[in-house]
Design a protein around this motif. Sequence first.
Motif, PDB file in Angstrom:
ATOM      1  N   ASP A   6       0.848  -1.434  -0.075  1.00 11.36           N
ATOM      2  CA  ASP A   6       0.048   0.046   0.006  1.00 11.36           C
ATOM      3  C   ASP A   6       0.796   1.346   0.005  1.00 11.36           C
ATOM      4  N   ASN A   7       2.387   1.057  -0.304  1.00 16.94           N
ATOM      5  CA  ASN A   7       2.952   2.164  -0.542  1.00 16.94           C
ATOM      6  C   ASN A   7       3.842   1.801  -1.869  1.00 16.94           C
ATOM      7  N   GLU A   8       4.314   3.127  -2.545  1.00 20.04           N
ATOM      8  CA  GLU A   8       4.975   2.829  -3.767  1.00 20.04           C
ATOM      9  C   GLU A   8       6.360   2.054  -3.550  1.00 20.04           C
ATOM     10  N   ARG A   9       6.483   1.090  -4.459  1.00 15.89           N
ATOM     11  CA  ARG A   9       7.673   0.594  -4.434  1.00 15.89           C
ATOM     12  C   ARG A   9       8.301   0.049  -6.019  1.00 15.89           C
ATOM     13  N   GLN A  10       9.589   0.048  -6.205  1.00 18.98           N
ATOM     14  CA  GLN A  10       9.866  -0.715  -7.375  1.00 18.98           C
ATOM     15  C   GLN A  10       9.610  -2.328  -7.375  1.00 18.98           C
ATOM     16  N   LEU A 292     -15.207   2.808   5.057  1.00 21.81           N
ATOM     17  CA  LEU A 292     -14.519   4.086   5.497  1.00 21.81           C
ATOM     18  C   LEU A 292     -13.223   3.327   6.027  1.00 21.81           C
ATOM     19  N   ASP A 293     -11.954   3.940   5.452  1.00 29.36           N
ATOM     20  CA  ASP A 293     -10.712   3.449   5.870  1.00 29.36           C
ATOM     21  C   ASP A 293      -9.960   4.667   6.005  1.00 29.36           C
ATOM     22  N   THR A 294      -8.814   4.496   6.913  1.00 28.66           N
ATOM     23  CA  THR A 294      -7.877   5.461   7.058  1.00 28.66           C
ATOM     24  C   THR A 294      -6.450   4.773   7.502  1.00 28.66           C
ATOM     25  N   GLN A 295      -5.389   5.671   6.909  1.00 23.78           N
ATOM     26  CA  GLN A 295      -3.980   5.085   7.393  1.00 23.78           C
ATOM     27  C   GLN A 295      -3.314   6.224   7.269  1.00 23.78           C
ATOM     28  N   ALA A 296      -1.892   6.088   8.075  1.00 25.85           N
ATOM     29  CA  ALA A 296      -0.801   7.018   8.246  1.00 25.85           C
ATOM     30  C   ALA A 296       0.377   6.092   7.883  1.00 25.85           C
ATOM     31  N   SER A 297       1.455   6.722   7.322  1.00 22.95           N
ATOM     32  CA  SER A 297       2.692   5.987   7.033  1.00 22.95           C
ATOM     33  C   SER A 297       3.582   6.895   7.490  1.00 22.95           C
ATOM     34  N   HIS A 304      13.197   1.971   9.974  1.00 23.87           N
ATOM     35  CA  HIS A 304      11.569   1.369   9.832  1.00 23.87           C
ATOM     36  C   HIS A 304      10.938   2.263   9.189  1.00 23.87           C
ATOM     37  N   ARG A 305       9.839   2.060   8.507  1.00 23.74           N
ATOM     38  CA  ARG A 305       8.694   2.734   7.806  1.00 23.74           C
ATOM     39  C   ARG A 305       7.511   1.990   8.383  1.00 23.74           C
ATOM     40  N   LEU A 306       6.605   2.438   9.192  1.00 20.19           N
ATOM     41  CA  LEU A 306       5.420   2.170   9.751  1.00 20.19           C
ATOM     42  C   LEU A 306       4.470   2.666   9.021  1.00 20.19           C
ATOM     43  N   THR A 307       3.276   1.590   8.792  1.00 19.44           N
ATOM     44  CA  THR A 307       2.208   2.207   8.402  1.00 19.44           C
ATOM     45  C   THR A 307       1.011   1.416   9.235  1.00 19.44           C
ATOM     46  N   VAL A 308       0.141   2.292   9.728  1.00 21.68           N
ATOM     47  CA  VAL A 308      -1.062   2.016  10.653  1.00 21.68           C
ATOM     48  C   VAL A 308      -2.178   2.420  10.266  1.00 21.68           C
ATOM     49  N   GLY A 309      -3.282   1.763  10.246  1.00 23.02           N
ATOM     50  CA  GLY A 309      -4.472   2.364   9.574  1.00 23.02           C
ATOM     51  C   GLY A 309      -5.665   1.342  10.264  1.00 23.02           C
ATOM     52  N   GLY A 310      -6.800   1.722  10.028  1.00 22.22           N
ATOM     53  CA  GLY A 310      -8.055   0.899  10.227  1.00 22.22           C
ATOM     54  C   GLY A 310      -9.167   1.078   9.389  1.00 22.22           C
ATOM     55  N   GLN A 311     -10.206   0.290   9.467  1.00 27.21           N
ATOM     56  CA  GLN A 311     -11.209   0.094   8.475  1.00 27.21           C
ATOM     57  C   GLN A 311     -12.599  -0.222   9.139  1.00 27.21           C
ATOM     58  N   VAL A 312     -13.479   0.428   8.767  1.00 24.78           N
ATOM     59  CA  VAL A 312     -15.174   0.105   8.900  1.00 24.78           C
ATOM     60  C   VAL A 312     -15.696  -0.048   7.686  1.00 24.78           C
ATOM     61  N   GLU A 340       7.772  -1.929   7.479  1.00 17.07           N
ATOM     62  CA  GLU A 340       9.076  -2.076   6.153  1.00 17.07           C
ATOM     63  C   GLU A 340      10.456  -1.853   6.771  1.00 17.07           C
ATOM     64  N   MET A 341      11.196  -2.766   6.944  1.00 13.35           N
ATOM     65  CA  MET A 341      12.525  -2.408   7.601  1.00 13.35           C
ATOM     66  C   MET A 341      13.529  -2.713   6.447  1.00 13.35           C
ATOM     67  N   ALA A 342      14.613  -1.601   6.445  1.00 17.42           N
ATOM     68  CA  ALA A 342      15.641  -1.850   5.637  1.00 17.42           C
ATOM     69  C   ALA A 342      16.858  -2.332   6.517  1.00 17.42           C
ATOM     70  N   LEU A 343      17.295  -3.582   6.190  1.00 19.59           N
ATOM     71  CA  LEU A 343      18.271  -4.036   7.154  1.00 19.59           C
ATOM     72  C   LEU A 343      19.818  -4.251   6.480  1.00 19.59           C
ATOM     73  N   GLY A 344      20.248  -3.064   6.482  1.00 18.41           N
ATOM     74  CA  GLY A 344      21.602  -2.820   5.782  1.00 18.41           C
ATOM     75  C   GLY A 344      21.193  -2.674   4.169  1.00 18.41           C
ATOM     76  N   LYS A 345      22.408  -2.959   3.517  1.00 14.33           N
ATOM     77  CA  LYS A 345      22.557  -2.617   1.938  1.00 14.33           C
ATOM     78  C   LYS A 345      21.692  -3.507   1.438  1.00 14.33           C
ATOM     79  N   HIS A 346      21.466  -4.760   1.538  1.00 13.12           N
ATOM     80  CA  HIS A 346      21.286  -5.855   0.906  1.00 13.12           C
ATOM     81  C   HIS A 346      20.087  -6.700   1.052  1.00 13.12           C
ATOM     82  N   TRP A 347      19.349  -6.499   2.609  1.00 12.00           N
ATOM     83  CA  TRP A 347      18.275  -7.117   3.237  1.00 12.00           C
ATOM     84  C   TRP A 347      17.116  -5.964   3.351  1.00 12.00           C
TER      85      TRP A 347
END
Length: 612
Positions: A6-10, A292-297, A304-312, A340-347
């Motif tokens: 739910d976030n842009e990625r290659q 109805l849904d909402t989220q914040a990233s 770390h990149r956190l995304t939290v949200g809810g839905q009714v 979404e965790m970036a664990l160093g250069k390769h992981w």
Amino acid sequence: MVTATDNERQLSHAPASITIVDGEQLRRRPVNDLADALKDTVGVSLENVGQGRRGISIRGMSGEHTLMLVDGQRISSSASAIAHSDLELGWVPAEAIERVEVVRGPMSSLYGSEALGGVVNVITRDATDHWAGSLSSYALANDHGLGGNQYKNGFYIGGPIVPGQLGLTAWGEFRQRSMLHDATDTALSALDRQRALTGHLGLSWTPDSRQRIDLTADAVNEKQAGVHGGSRGVPYRSENEIQRRRYAFSHTGDWNWGTSRVRLYRSTLDRQIWRSDGDDASGPNRFVDTVLDTQASFRVGPIHRLTVGGQVRRETLEDPNVNRKGKQSQNHYALFVQDEMALGKHWELVLGSRVDRHEDFGWEISPRAYLLFHPTERLTLKAGVGRGFKAPTLKQLSPEFESWAAMGGRGVIRGNPELQPETNRSFELGAAYETQSWSASATFFHNDVRNLIDTVRQPACFVPGRVCLAYENVARVRLQGVELTGGVDLSPRWRLDANYTYLDARDRVSGGPMPDRSRHRANATLAWKPLASLSTRVQLEYIGAQQRADEAGKRPGYTLLHWYLDYALNRNLSVQVGVENLSDKRLANDDLALYSRADEGRRYFVGLKAQF
């Protein structure tokens, strides 16, 4: 791509098995609905849902286990309200599609119910800083004089009303398919007559550089008609008139601390049905789904990149059979979190979980973990585990639901308020390698599906001469296999792309193979571009043998071959021609006892596209 997190990625960094289907490619061949758009995608097959209609099956799962999204907004399965329905496949015409993202594997950690098999997300074309538009038209004529011809006209336009602040998108489509007559009895229809009119209007307002507000409205009016064999051996004519509406509001923000999104949307489906024999019809129906849904990233430290949200969500069904009142509703509530965790250069590691609260059966927890390793820029290794679920439908849960249309009118199905959700525990392991001239990937997957809901014959029936059935959680299924993809530039003018899916689908209750699932499927496209204005391609589609549901042996495998040509008359106008099913395989239209769905046979395609 956006669907996996739910976030842009290659695409190479997507924590999932994903295929992207380009909208421009779809506009170069005849596409009646999403089933036509995805039929040559790895891991995807088209299942027969009855009366010639199709569902999108991912990795051998039922089509009802594939969640449809339009711009990330859920389109609930119409089969939950209408038997043999595939209406969710026809919301967006090819003229308005930017791309289609297909995620194979459970995604309930983000999207909740129905995403236990996978997700199909249709991304629509957006308004740009300059006006742009296109018109297209095509005709598809069959070779045998039994009908089934298709005609389609569509348009798209988008651009700024107030440059930099207010944008407009609009599209529309008219499509028609004549009734395909059954070759063995031309009084009956192998495929129903279909006529659909689609319209869309959208406004995008950017009051400042950080905010965007979108308002959209969609409408689809559709008519279907066919002649079918009745339970007493007397053919009857059925007609369906369907009206679908969809309204959506969304606000997105890009702030100093991160991004936010709030969406409120509603979809409605109204169906009127008429039968010439006067037997009980399963309508009229009205299905309303409001979300109805909402989220914040936001980022937490450098990793770390956190995304939290809810839905009714509230779904309502009006149906004469669902209960004595003819109306049933239920509410869904959900919270989710993703890291979404970036664990160093390769992981990279993605962890997520969603908690859904259903007012009838309680809580469902859908965790997911996905690990990516990039040893080089060209090589990606992936491993993931996840859990998905599908809530029982309003009809299945209703203790008062009765359908008298089962088994050709000989059976009665009743609801069961004790049903539990269907679940899938999934594991996959994959590798992908890509260079400028060639690419290849391989993925192993394993699905352990439990609590599948099926109709079970009851020992006694309250109606003499009838068979009584009830919904029960009885089936357990293991689905595992391998997906292979590859593409190579053979020369500056030639390119070959291919994919192969091996599927081992087994019923863990009976120990036997699952019916109507091919062990082997393959697709290949050989493209040649001799001139800048001219390109042509040949597509091969192989579907392997399938075990029949009636235990009467196997349906043999078959191969379909298609040819297309595109020629640009000038920078704004192009023509497309082609022949589908060159070998004239007619499948169920020549032998209904052998195959489950009719194919029209050899058909000729001509199209015209203008863009500005």
